[in-house]
Scaffold this active site. Structure first.
Site, short mmCIF file in Angstrom:
data_model
loop_
_atom_site.label_atom_id
_atom_site.label_comp_id
_atom_site.label_asym_id
_atom_site.label_seq_id
_atom_site.Cartn_x
_atom_site.Cartn_y
_atom_site.Cartn_z
CB CYS A 117 -0.89 0.03 1.10
SG CYS A 117 -0.17 0.29 2.99
CB CYS A 137 15.01 2.48 12.46
SG CYS A 137 14.79 3.49 13.70
#
Length: 153
Positions: A117, A137
């Site tokens: 998406c 991260c």
């Protein structure tokens, strides 16, 4: 196992083909997400470091994209990086994460995105633990923790 060379190649050439696509307008995403999740995932923002307890949770679980529910990471690849954001060494499947060169803020980084998406997840760096050496991260607000069911015997 994905390594830093793979990440750079994906970012510079072509990402893996996603397993499926989920596309919505910004108005549709805004209606589905919290303000903070919308800011981070659709506007490429960053949550404040140490703002989520997800950094210190290491129980068995999978982590899915908050926008489209694509499973992205497994707790077996999660570690304490000390950065203030949940960190992982590998995605759960190579085709679920996309990479894009990010030259914002006067530096060059590699952005990690949901390949299904296009949600902004965070960044990946080459300073993680062995054997991959990677540190994904990831903004906690971009993830939905899916607790693993214990098998019944």
């Amino acid at each position: 196992m994905i390594n830093w060379t793979d990440v750079l190649n994906f970012a510079e050439k072509s990402n893996p083909k996603p397993p499926r696509r989920v596309e919505k307008t910004l108005k549709e995403w805004k209606a589905l997400l919290s303000d903070e999740a919308f800011y981070v995932t659709r506007q490429h923002g960053t949550e404040r470091a140490h703002s989520s307890e997800m950094c210190s949770i290491f129980e068995p679980a999978k982590y899915a994209c908050i926008c489209c529910d694509t499973t992205l990471f497994d707790s077996g690849e999660k570690y304490e990086s000390g950065t203030g954001w949940p960190s992982f060494t590998q995605p759960i499947a190579i085709e679920n994460v996309a990479y894009k060169k990010d030259s914002g803020f006067g530096m060059i980084r590699i952005e990690a995105l949901c390949n299904v998406c296009d949600a902004h997840l965070g960044h990946v760096f080459p300073d993680g633990p062995s054997p991959s050496g990677l540190r994904y991260c990831i903004n906690a607000v971009a993830l939905n923790k899916i607790k693993e069911e214990k098998s019944k015997n």
